[in-house]
Structures are given as C-alpha cells and as structure tokens.
Design a protein around this motif. Sequence first.
Motif, PDB file in Angstrom:
ATOM      1  N   THR A 120       0.814  -1.216   0.000  1.00 39.39           N
ATOM      2  CA  THR A 120       0.000   0.000   0.000  1.00 39.39           C
ATOM      3  C   THR A 120       0.845   1.262   0.000  1.00 39.39           C
ATOM      4  OG1 THR A 120      -0.136  -0.142   2.418  1.00 39.39           O
ATOM      5  CG2 THR A 120      -1.949  -1.091   1.145  1.00 39.39           C
ATOM      6  N   ARG A 121       2.133   1.110   0.311  1.00 34.73           N
ATOM      7  CA  ARG A 121       2.949   2.319   0.429  1.00 34.73           C
ATOM      8  C   ARG A 121       4.400   2.025   0.097  1.00 34.73           C
ATOM      9  NH1 ARG A 121       3.326   6.110   5.894  1.00 34.73           N
ATOM     10  NH2 ARG A 121       4.417   7.847   4.920  1.00 34.73           N
ATOM     11  N   THR A 122       5.030   2.956  -0.610  1.00 39.23           N
ATOM     12  CA  THR A 122       6.469   2.905  -0.829  1.00 39.23           C
ATOM     13  C   THR A 122       7.060   4.256  -0.446  1.00 39.23           C
ATOM     14  OG1 THR A 122       6.265   3.589  -3.141  1.00 39.23           O
ATOM     15  CG2 THR A 122       6.317   1.223  -2.703  1.00 39.23           C
ATOM     16  N   ARG A 123       8.336   4.244  -0.161  1.00 36.12           N
ATOM     17  CA  ARG A 123       9.018   5.472   0.244  1.00 36.12           C
ATOM     18  C   ARG A 123      10.458   5.422  -0.231  1.00 36.12           C
ATOM     19  NH1 ARG A 123       8.623   7.103   6.466  1.00 36.12           N
ATOM     20  NH2 ARG A 123       6.485   7.469   5.805  1.00 36.12           N
ATOM     21  N   TYR A 124      11.007   6.594  -0.559  1.00 31.24           N
ATOM     22  CA  TYR A 124      12.388   6.690  -1.020  1.00 31.24           C
ATOM     23  C   TYR A 124      13.064   7.877  -0.341  1.00 31.24           C
ATOM     24  CZ  TYR A 124      10.583   3.722  -4.752  1.00 31.24           C
ATOM     25  OH  TYR A 124       9.986   2.702  -5.447  1.00 31.24           O
ATOM     26  N   VAL A 125      14.326   7.714  -0.034  1.00 31.61           N
ATOM     27  CA  VAL A 125      15.108   8.853   0.430  1.00 31.61           C
ATOM     28  C   VAL A 125      15.260   9.822  -0.739  1.00 31.61           C
ATOM     29  CG1 VAL A 125      17.358   7.849  -0.109  1.00 31.61           C
ATOM     30  CG2 VAL A 125      17.143   9.482   1.772  1.00 31.61           C
ATOM     31  N   ASP A 126      15.341  11.096  -0.466  1.00 32.33           N
ATOM     32  CA  ASP A 126      15.342  12.107  -1.535  1.00 32.33           C
ATOM     33  C   ASP A 126      16.443  11.871  -2.563  1.00 32.33           C
ATOM     34  OD1 ASP A 126      14.304  14.993   0.477  1.00 32.33           O
ATOM     35  OD2 ASP A 126      13.160  13.377  -0.472  1.00 32.33           O
ATOM     36  N   SER A 127      17.585  11.398  -2.129  1.00 32.70           N
ATOM     37  CA  SER A 127      18.733  11.278  -3.026  1.00 32.70           C
ATOM     38  C   SER A 127      18.553  10.207  -4.098  1.00 32.70           C
ATOM     39  CB  SER A 127      20.000  10.993  -2.226  1.00 32.70           C
ATOM     40  OG  SER A 127      19.863   9.797  -1.496  1.00 32.70           O
ATOM     41  N   VAL A 128      17.564   9.319  -3.944  1.00 34.87           N
ATOM     42  CA  VAL A 128      17.368   8.260  -4.942  1.00 34.87           C
ATOM     43  C   VAL A 128      16.030   8.366  -5.653  1.00 34.87           C
ATOM     44  CG1 VAL A 128      18.800   6.727  -3.540  1.00 34.87           C
ATOM     45  CG2 VAL A 128      16.306   6.502  -3.444  1.00 34.87           C
ATOM     46  N   LYS A 129      15.211   9.329  -5.292  1.00 39.09           N
ATOM     47  CA  LYS A 129      13.902   9.468  -5.936  1.00 39.09           C
ATOM     48  C   LYS A 129      14.059   9.678  -7.435  1.00 39.09           C
ATOM     49  CE  LYS A 129      11.247  11.249  -2.022  1.00 39.09           C
ATOM     50  NZ  LYS A 129      10.556  12.422  -1.435  1.00 39.09           N
ATOM     51  N   GLY A 130      13.247   8.942  -8.204  1.00 42.09           N
ATOM     52  CA  GLY A 130      13.316   9.028  -9.651  1.00 42.09           C
ATOM     53  C   GLY A 130      14.363   8.122 -10.262  1.00 42.09           C
ATOM     54  N   ARG A 131      15.224   7.529  -9.445  1.00 40.02           N
ATOM     55  CA  ARG A 131      16.271   6.634  -9.952  1.00 40.02           C
ATOM     56  C   ARG A 131      16.089   5.201  -9.471  1.00 40.02           C
ATOM     57  NH1 ARG A 131      21.412   7.324  -8.421  1.00 40.02           N
ATOM     58  NH2 ARG A 131      20.925   8.262  -6.390  1.00 40.02           N
ATOM     59  N   PHE A 132      15.600   5.018  -8.255  1.00 39.52           N
ATOM     60  CA  PHE A 132      15.433   3.687  -7.675  1.00 39.52           C
ATOM     61  C   PHE A 132      13.952   3.336  -7.613  1.00 39.52           C
ATOM     62  CE2 PHE A 132      19.493   3.512  -4.800  1.00 39.52           C
ATOM     63  CZ  PHE A 132      20.268   3.875  -5.901  1.00 39.52           C
ATOM     64  N   THR A 133      13.658   2.045  -7.762  1.00 39.70           N
ATOM     65  CA  THR A 133      12.286   1.553  -7.646  1.00 39.70           C
ATOM     66  C   THR A 133      12.285   0.271  -6.824  1.00 39.70           C
ATOM     67  OG1 THR A 133      11.726   2.438  -9.835  1.00 39.70           O
ATOM     68  CG2 THR A 133      10.220   0.822  -8.881  1.00 39.70           C
ATOM     69  N   ILE A 134      11.406   0.215  -5.831  1.00 39.12           N
ATOM     70  CA  ILE A 134      11.266  -0.993  -5.017  1.00 39.12           C
ATOM     71  C   ILE A 134       9.973  -1.697  -5.412  1.00 39.12           C
ATOM     72  CG2 ILE A 134      10.064   0.230  -3.133  1.00 39.12           C
ATOM     73  CD1 ILE A 134      11.571  -1.620  -1.169  1.00 39.12           C
ATOM     74  N   PHE A 135      10.031  -3.014  -5.518  1.00 44.02           N
ATOM     75  CA  PHE A 135       8.832  -3.781  -5.852  1.00 44.02           C
ATOM     76  C   PHE A 135       9.048  -5.217  -5.383  1.00 44.02           C
ATOM     77  CE2 PHE A 135      10.474  -6.056  -9.610  1.00 44.02           C
ATOM     78  CZ  PHE A 135      11.576  -5.277  -9.945  1.00 44.02           C
ATOM     79  N   ARG A 136       7.930  -5.945  -5.284  1.00 45.96           N
ATOM     80  CA  ARG A 136       8.043  -7.326  -4.811  1.00 45.96           C
ATOM     81  C   ARG A 136       7.416  -8.285  -5.801  1.00 45.96           C
ATOM     82  NH1 ARG A 136       6.229  -8.109   0.707  1.00 45.96           N
ATOM     83  NH2 ARG A 136       6.004  -5.899   1.150  1.00 45.96           N
ATOM     84  N   ASP A 137       7.914  -9.521  -5.762  1.00 47.59           N
ATOM     85  CA  ASP A 137       7.347 -10.626  -6.520  1.00 47.59           C
ATOM     86  C   ASP A 137       6.904 -11.653  -5.486  1.00 47.59           C
ATOM     87  OD1 ASP A 137       6.891 -13.031  -7.917  1.00 47.59           O
ATOM     88  OD2 ASP A 137       8.315 -12.462  -9.496  1.00 47.59           O
ATOM     89  N   GLU A 138       5.607 -11.733  -5.260  1.00 51.54           N
ATOM     90  CA  GLU A 138       5.102 -12.613  -4.209  1.00 51.54           C
ATOM     91  C   GLU A 138       5.367 -14.082  -4.507  1.00 51.54           C
ATOM     92  OE1 GLU A 138       1.446  -9.670  -2.732  1.00 51.54           O
ATOM     93  OE2 GLU A 138       1.028 -11.644  -3.613  1.00 51.54           O
ATOM     94  N   GLU A 139       5.281 -14.443  -5.773  1.00 51.21           N
ATOM     95  CA  GLU A 139       5.498 -15.857  -6.121  1.00 51.21           C
ATOM     96  C   GLU A 139       6.924 -16.297  -5.798  1.00 51.21           C
ATOM     97  OE1 GLU A 139       2.250 -16.356  -9.758  1.00 51.21           O
ATOM     98  OE2 GLU A 139       4.388 -16.699 -10.089  1.00 51.21           O
ATOM     99  N   LYS A 140       7.858 -15.387  -5.947  1.00 47.68           N
ATOM    100  CA  LYS A 140       9.260 -15.712  -5.683  1.00 47.68           C
ATOM    101  C   LYS A 140       9.679 -15.335  -4.259  1.00 47.68           C
ATOM    102  CE  LYS A 140      10.726 -15.260 -10.501  1.00 47.68           C
ATOM    103  NZ  LYS A 140      11.640 -14.578 -11.441  1.00 47.68           N
ATOM    104  N   ASN A 141       8.740 -14.791  -3.482  1.00 47.59           N
ATOM    105  CA  ASN A 141       9.051 -14.389  -2.111  1.00 47.59           C
ATOM    106  C   ASN A 141      10.285 -13.475  -2.079  1.00 47.59           C
ATOM    107  OD1 ASN A 141       8.080 -14.471   0.545  1.00 47.59           O
ATOM    108  ND2 ASN A 141       9.543 -16.053   1.154  1.00 47.59           N
ATOM    109  N   THR A 142      10.292 -12.522  -3.001  1.00 44.25           N
ATOM    110  CA  THR A 142      11.466 -11.678  -3.224  1.00 44.25           C
ATOM    111  C   THR A 142      11.041 -10.220  -3.347  1.00 44.25           C
ATOM    112  OG1 THR A 142      12.607 -13.476  -4.386  1.00 44.25           O
ATOM    113  CG2 THR A 142      13.410 -11.241  -4.788  1.00 44.25           C
ATOM    114  N   VAL A 143      11.854  -9.345  -2.798  1.00 48.42           N
ATOM    115  CA  VAL A 143      11.700  -7.906  -3.003  1.00 48.42           C
ATOM    116  C   VAL A 143      12.924  -7.406  -3.744  1.00 48.42           C
ATOM    117  CG1 VAL A 143      11.573  -5.652  -1.879  1.00 48.42           C
ATOM    118  CG2 VAL A 143      10.218  -7.554  -1.000  1.00 48.42           C
TER     119      VAL A 143
END
Length: 125
Positions: free
Chosen positions: A56-79
């Motif tokens: 429901t929520r993601t957050r980034y430190v200012d220095s990486v906004k627009g460059r880094f993306t966090i996401f998960r794959d539930e089937e692989k139990n991986t972020v």
Amino acid sequence: QVQLVESGGGLVQPGGSLRLSCVASGFSLDYYGIGWFRQAPGKEREGVSCISSSDTRTRYVDSVKGRFTIFRDEEKNTVYLQMNSLKPEDTAVYYCAAQRIPKSCPLIYSFYNYWGQGTQVTVSS
C-alpha cells in the motif's frame, strides 16, 4: 530458520544500473514491510527505500527518488530494488530488512527485526 539473502551487487560505471534482490526463507514476505538500507565506510546506515506489507505504500530517500524503484514478486518471495542512473555516492553495502508493523514503511533501521548479510555496490569509472 528465518533468513534474508541479498544479491545483485557489483561494480558498475556511473550512469549504469543494477537490480538488487532480497529473498526470504523460513517466512513469507507478504506479511512484512521490507526496507533497503545502505552503509558506506565511515558513514551511518541510511534508509534508502521501503515497501509496506500489502504494497500500500512505498518510500524513497530524496537522493534516490526518480532513480530507484522498489517492488516485490510474491510468487518468488522476493523484493527487488531497481537502481538506475547510479552515481559514485551510491557506493555502499546494501542491506534488506523486514518488519511486521502493518501498512508501515519506515526508513528507520531500529523498526526492523530481520536483516540480510548485505551486498556491495560500487559505482566507479
């Protein structure tokens, strides 16, 4: 046995990309908020990005906004942490961590219960 294992680090030139993986064993990441932290030599550990349980929520430190993306794959139990346009100042050991506060996404390491061993990211020409 509860365990988090990071991978995907390495040496990359400025402007390049890396994708870090955080695989869980012994528990399902679906019920955990996941954070990525980094620590460079001589510096304090810094929260980079986090994703709450149920995404429901993601957050980034200012220095990486627009460059880094966090996401998960539930089937692989991986972020994952997709890192683009890398800069030398992104050089650090990157850690993933898990916490059980519902729908929460803190970038404060004291909130996290489980930690991986870290993976080195070096950005240099």
